[in-house]
Design an enzyme around this catalytic site. Structure first.
Site, PDB file in Angstrom:
ATOM      1  CG  ASN A   9      -2.066   1.319   1.492  1.00 21.36           C
ATOM      2  OD1 ASN A   9      -1.867   1.954   0.731  1.00 21.36           O
ATOM      3  ND2 ASN A   9      -2.265   1.236   2.877  1.00 21.36           N
ATOM      4  CE  LYS A  11       0.516   3.503   4.969  1.00 18.86           C
ATOM      5  NZ  LYS A  11       0.031   2.590   6.060  1.00 18.86           N
ATOM      6  CG  HIS A  93      -5.414   2.041   5.223  1.00 21.20           C
ATOM      7  ND1 HIS A  93      -5.034   3.347   6.347  1.00 21.20           N
ATOM      8  CD2 HIS A  93      -4.335   0.950   4.979  1.00 21.20           C
ATOM      9  CE1 HIS A  93      -3.723   2.617   6.507  1.00 21.20           C
ATOM     10  NE2 HIS A  93      -3.373   1.608   6.538  1.00 21.20           N
ATOM     11  CD  GLU A  95      -2.305   5.583   6.989  1.00 18.96           C
ATOM     12  OE1 GLU A  95      -2.366   5.698   5.190  1.00 18.96           O
ATOM     13  OE2 GLU A  95      -1.552   5.393   7.659  1.00 18.96           O
ATOM     14  CD  GLU A 163      -2.727  -2.344   7.707  1.00 24.69           C
ATOM     15  OE1 GLU A 163      -2.426  -2.565   6.229  1.00 24.69           O
ATOM     16  OE2 GLU A 163      -3.463  -0.999   7.591  1.00 24.69           O
ATOM     17  N   GLY A 169       3.048   2.142  10.579  1.00 22.05           N
ATOM     18  CA  GLY A 169       4.348   3.347  10.660  1.00 22.05           C
ATOM     19  C   GLY A 169       4.768   3.481  11.882  1.00 22.05           C
ATOM     20  CB  SER A 209       6.067  -2.428  11.936  1.00 17.68           C
ATOM     21  OG  SER A 209       5.362  -0.292  12.383  1.00 17.68           O
TER      22      SER A 209
END
Ligand SMILES: O=C(CO)COP(=O)(O)O
Length: 249
Positions: A9, A11, A93, A95, A163, A169, A209
């Site tokens: 991904n 992003k 996702h 985000e 996730e 991250g 990660s």
């Protein structure tokens, strides 16, 4: 037997020059022993799909609208993704759940539309750090699964990515036992809802990660069928070792 999947991904990262990374990945894995999917920003999908024709790498989008066309400025539809050469789309996702206030019900609508357009849907679920510390993680994941996944799902059009938001991250990853607990739970939930055959065939990815250095350990966990990788999917150099670890798993 579920075929393993290494998905990247990107992003909001990647310019035209970054297409060279996808080309390098396809060259380095001409006949991969697992499925490979890269989800670049929408601006690169058509060119990336062109480059990947005849290779083992598939291209996907990072979201889509719940309508197939219409007056929705700035949005992109599932049929447009398909037309540009995408075969999959990431939905829900964290985000987007946070930045765009997408609820699980919204995600289910998006997934239903994307599946109807013939796209493979990668539906993301995951708990925040606050939720992990204050409530039962499995309750959170269970609710997200039941609300986000449409009834039209099958082993061919649904992938679920676990996730944990706090692992994205951050360099932090859950323990093997923590990942295994959630993945076994998701498998049982899917089997219960869709029946043993379909529930068994849906692939379950871990994301958060994942790097070359921890991939082998993560891929040894039961019911982990691959990974959804962010930062380490941006270059062939970083993604290659993850792919190789999955091919060996
Ligand atoms: O959000 C992710 C993939 O969708 C994970 O991102 P990182 O691999 O950068 O933690």
């Amino acid at each position: 037997m579920r075929r393993k999947l290494a998905a990247g991904n990107w992003k909001m990262n990647g310019m035209k020059a970054s297409l060279a990374e996808i080309e390098a990945l396809a060259k380095a894995h001409p006949d991969p022993a697992c499925d490979l999917l890269i989800c670049p920003p929408a601006t690169l999908i058509a060119a990336a799909a062109e480059i990947c024709q005849g290779t083992g790498v598939k291209i996907g989008g990072q979201t889509c609208h719940d309508r197939l066309a219409g007056a929705h400025t700035g949005d992109i539809s599932a049929t447009m993704l398909k037309d540009a050469g995408a075969s999959a789309v990431i939905l829900g996702h964290s985000e987007r759940r946070e930045d765009h206030e997408e609820s699980s019900e919204d995600v289910r609508m998006l997934a239903k539309t994307a599946q109807s357009a013939g796209l493979m849907t990668v539906v993301c679920v995951g708990e925040s750090l606050f939720q992990r510390q204050s409530t039962n993680t499995l309750d959170i994941i269970g609710a997200q699964l039941s609300l986000s996944i449409p009834d039209s799902s099958t082993g061919e059009n649904l992938i679920v990515a676990y996730e944990p938001i706090w692992a994205i991250g951050s360099g932090l990853t859950p323990t093997k036992d923590e990942i295994g607990e959630v993945h076994d739970f998701m498998r049982a939930r899917l089997e219960h809802r869709f029946g043993y055959g379909v529930g068994k065939s849906v692939r379950l990815l871990y994301g958060g990660s994942v790097k070359g250095s921890n991939a082998e350990e993560i891929f040894s966990i039961s019911n982990v069928d691959g990974a959804l990788v962010g930062g380490a999917s941006l270059t062939a150099e970083d993604f290659g070792p993850i792919v190789s670890a999955l091919e060996k798993a």
